[in-house]
Design an enzyme around this catalytic site. Structure first.
Site, PDB file in Angstrom:
ATOM      1  N   ASP A 393       9.987 -48.194 -38.507  1.00 37.79           N
ATOM      2  CA  ASP A 393      10.239 -48.338 -39.812  1.00 37.79           C
ATOM      3  C   ASP A 393      11.320 -48.145 -39.609  1.00 37.79           C
ATOM      4  O   ASP A 393      11.991 -46.665 -39.937  1.00 37.79           O
ATOM      5  CB  ASP A 393       9.671 -47.788 -40.890  1.00 37.79           C
ATOM      6  N   LEU A 394      12.522 -49.087 -39.783  1.00 38.48           N
ATOM      7  CA  LEU A 394      14.389 -48.601 -40.060  1.00 38.48           C
ATOM      8  C   LEU A 394      14.169 -48.325 -40.772  1.00 38.48           C
ATOM      9  O   LEU A 394      15.446 -47.324 -40.704  1.00 38.48           O
ATOM     10  CB  LEU A 394      14.343 -50.460 -39.696  1.00 38.48           C
ATOM     11  N   ASP A 395      14.184 -48.188 -41.588  1.00 36.51           N
ATOM     12  CA  ASP A 395      14.575 -47.555 -43.051  1.00 36.51           C
ATOM     13  C   ASP A 395      14.322 -45.974 -42.944  1.00 36.51           C
ATOM     14  O   ASP A 395      15.240 -44.838 -42.985  1.00 36.51           O
ATOM     15  CB  ASP A 395      13.794 -47.783 -44.747  1.00 36.51           C
ATOM     16  N   ASP A 396      12.606 -45.435 -42.773  1.00 31.89           N
ATOM     17  CA  ASP A 396      13.337 -44.790 -42.277  1.00 31.89           C
ATOM     18  C   ASP A 396      14.096 -43.862 -41.258  1.00 31.89           C
ATOM     19  O   ASP A 396      14.205 -42.519 -41.078  1.00 31.89           O
ATOM     20  CB  ASP A 396      11.349 -43.877 -42.050  1.00 31.89           C
ATOM     21  N   ARG A 468      20.573 -48.792 -45.697  1.00 29.92           N
ATOM     22  CA  ARG A 468      20.931 -47.152 -44.859  1.00 29.92           C
ATOM     23  C   ARG A 468      20.736 -46.818 -43.313  1.00 29.92           C
ATOM     24  O   ARG A 468      21.409 -46.019 -42.306  1.00 29.92           O
ATOM     25  CB  ARG A 468      19.048 -47.190 -44.919  1.00 29.92           C
TER      26      ARG A 468
END
Length: 652
Positions: A393-396, A468
């Site tokens: 996951d790019l956000d994580d 983010r």
């Protein structure tokens, strides 16, 4: 699809501890909240809070047990209790989020689940929801996923659902539809579902329970199962109906080979006891598919898939609900970052333990679906869940790696951060933004196919994820990341709403999106005095509520003209707003002070905060979530950041 927003509450209604006799001082509040957050940490260093959804999920768990004829009576009773207690007294059915309007699909599933459990159809609570369903057009108006379930239970003909053939695994990338053109969550749901569809799976349904009373027209005579919402959806509808008529002409040998290919595809991604895609809907279809394919109850695949589903169940006394997925990586990254802000020695120690745990979860070997179209890119991301190696996951990844970089005083995280930087840069979309799991997943016409009535088939770049990534690239990227950073900022400029805020794809809603962007830009050392940024600041100030807090309803996904409004003030949204204004360099202004006072007034006796509102969409307007951790770490983070600002220390 029903539009709506939360039931109006007066400011302060619904929050435990909202009107204490006096507000705690800032140091006391920080100490209590910091200690509570540290106490919530697990022995191995990570944090995880439950992730709650609407009653669709517990209803589907009951329906799955009756589909397979593997009914856990004790668990079923607890799931049914959970569902009954959340029936809305105002409209008689079930909403998509607390305080929301009636949703026909959720209500059909909840009614069917309770009837399977043994609730008398003529009992008052069942009669009320049945009347509400019929008043809203009946079960024929339910969404595609609900109609698929009804077809499996032989309540409607298979012609009432779109064609989802196993042949989709054969479609090449040049075709208008292929698996690589849709989001990871769509892939992992559609492939096992295509097996069930192609085999025309039938629920065991040992009690023979049906719900034909939920239809205004006999299901066999109903001709209006498919909504048309655009000219393109009309074209796709007629194309799909032609395919449905031609489908019986497929040679059986060709169909069964397609089923074998589809089953191989998802079995390769079963993901052990973390489950296919580590998300509930895909895991249910995978488990049912294994049964339909003839795998015995003791086969390792079936055992793993069953355990993965059972691991999602959260039990509390006499009720239970399955989580749609789990969020340990996300929770740990945000909790660790919050403790970094507090400046306490024990908090730094706890944060370091959390980051050490996160460092071990980086995906360094598995080349997931993202590799298609990125053949030269090495893995380096993080999943949202404990394990989801095919789908980082790019956000994580941006959140985790940014925290690792900030705490890397001895070089222990240097390689992990470098790997993450390379992977994040490689996943940037052509338009400069970042999606959550895929690059350039922008085939928007596919949201008009009959299967996509939920409107969430894709994973296009969004402002919150891009923000983010901007923070990470700006903080840790160095000169080689500057071109990617500037392209991402240009994307954010273009994505800004005319009135100033940003849409929140992964948090509710414009307050979340605006906080994400302002904080991302600030961490990237962008000039926060630029006009477009100040426009967002002015918008945020303008939606502050009289009690000093901020509150935005999930109804704004239906009514964007009410952005920033529609709910009583909440601790988590007030925290986002305070953090955003501090990031924008607003200093000691009344809006921030009032927001801080709101948080101090509403801290509960255990040192944390609470609120009934759902905090995020899984899919806007279709599926909403309550991250239980958001009221634990975001208010503390805002107070800690405010204190650092007053001390002249700046952000971490």
């Amino acid at each position: 699809m029903n539009s709506g927003e939360e039931t109006n509450l007066h400011p302060g209604q619904g929050l435990a501890g909202r009107h204490p006799s006096h507000a705690a001082s800032l140091p006391q509040a920080l100490a209590k909240a910091g200690e509570a957050l540290i106490q919530a940490q697990n022995e191995d260093g990570h944090w995880r809070w439950e992730l709650e959804a609407d009653c669709t999920i517990p209803a589907e768990y009951i329906l799955m047990m009756h589909f397979t004829d593997e009914v856990d009576e004790a668990l079923q009773a607890k799931l049914a209790t959970y569902i009954r207690r959340r029936q809305c007294p105002e409209h008689g059915g079930w909403p998509l989020y607390s305080g929301g309007h009636f949703d026909v699909s959720c209500s059909v599933k909840a009614y069917y689940a309770l009837k399977l459990v043994g609730d008398d159809a003529d009992s008052p609570h069942m009669a009320r929801v049945r009347e509400a369903i019929l008043a809203n057009g009946g079960a024929a108006k339910a969404n595609v996923f609900t109609r698929i379930l009804l077809a499996q239970y032989n309540q409607i003909p298979w012609r009432a659902i779109p064609v989802v053939p196993a042949e989709i695994v054969r479609f090449p990338d040049w075709f208008f539809f292929s698996l690589n053109k849709v989001a990871y969550w769509s892939r992992t749901v559609m492939v096992p579902l295509s097996v069930l569809y192609s085999l025309r799976s039938k629920a065991r349904n040992p009690t023979g329970t049906g719900v034909r009373e939920l239809f205004t027209v006999a299901p066999e005579k109903e001709r209006d199962y498919f909504p048309i919402w655009s000219w393109r959806s009309r074209i796709f509808f007629w194309f799909e109906r032609i395919v449905a008529r031609l489908e019986p002409l497929l040679p059986r040998s060709f169909r069964m080979e397609s089923v074998r290919r589809a089953s191989r595809w998802y079995i390769e991604r079963l993901n052990g006891e973390d489950g296919l895609g580590a998300i509930f809907p895909a895991m249910v279809y995978a488990y049912e598919g294994l049964i339909e394919l003839g795998y015995s109850p003791d086969h390792p695949y079936r055992v793993q898939a069953g355990r993965a589903l059972r691991h999602l169940v959260a039990e509390h006394g006499d009720e239970a609900y399955p989580e749609p997925c789990v969020s340990p990586v996300w929770d740990t990254a945000l909790a660790a970052r919050t403790l970094q802000e507090t400046g306490r020695e024990d908090a730094f120690t706890a944060a370091q333990r959390g980051l050490d745990w996160l460092a071990t979860r980086q995906i360094r070997e598995t080349e997931g679906d993202w590799k298609d179209g990125n053949p030269d890119l090495a893995p380096g991301g993080w999943p949202f869940q404990y394990g989801n190696a095919f789908y980082p996951d790019l956000d994580d990844t941006a959140a985790v790696a940014n925290s690792l970089h900030a705490m890397d005083h001895d070089g222990r995280y240097q390689e992990a951060v470098a790997r993450a930087l390379q992977w994040v840069r490689g996943m940037q979309s052509r338009n400069g933004g970042f999606g959550a799991f895929d690059r350039d997943n922008t085939y928007h016409y596919l949201n008009d196919i009959p299967f996509a009535d939920h409107g969430a088939l894709l994973d296009p770049p969004t402002s919150d994820v891009t923000a983010r990534c901007v923070a990470f690239l700006g903080k840790a990227g160095g000169p080689e990341s500057r071109p990617a950073l500037e392209r991402a900022v240009a994307f954010l400029k273009d994505a800004q709403e005319p009135s100033g805020p940003w849409f929140g794809r992964w948090g509710t809603n414009y307050i979340y999106g605006t906080w994400s962007v302002l904080e991302g830009l600030a961490q990237a050392d962008w000039d926060m005095r630029e006009g477009w940024i100040q426009k967002a600041v002015a918008w945020l100030k303008g939606v502050q509520q009289p009690d000093g807090g901020w509150g935005e309803g999930n109804g704004t996904y239906f009514q964007p003209e009410k952005a920033g409004q529609g709910a009583a003030s909440t601790p988590f949204q007030t925290a986002w707003a305070v953090l955003a204004l501090l990031a924008a360099g607003e200093g000691e202004i009344p809006e921030i002070r009032k927001g801080v006072d709101f948080l101090l007034r509403n801290q509960t006796a255990d040192g944390l905060w609470t609120d009934p509102q759902f905090t995020a969409p899984g899919f806007p307007r279709v599926f909403h979530l309550k991250y239980r951790g958001y009221n634990n770490y975001f208010p503390l983070q805002a107070l800690a950041h405010y204190r650092r600002h007053r001390q002249g220390l700046g952000a971490w």
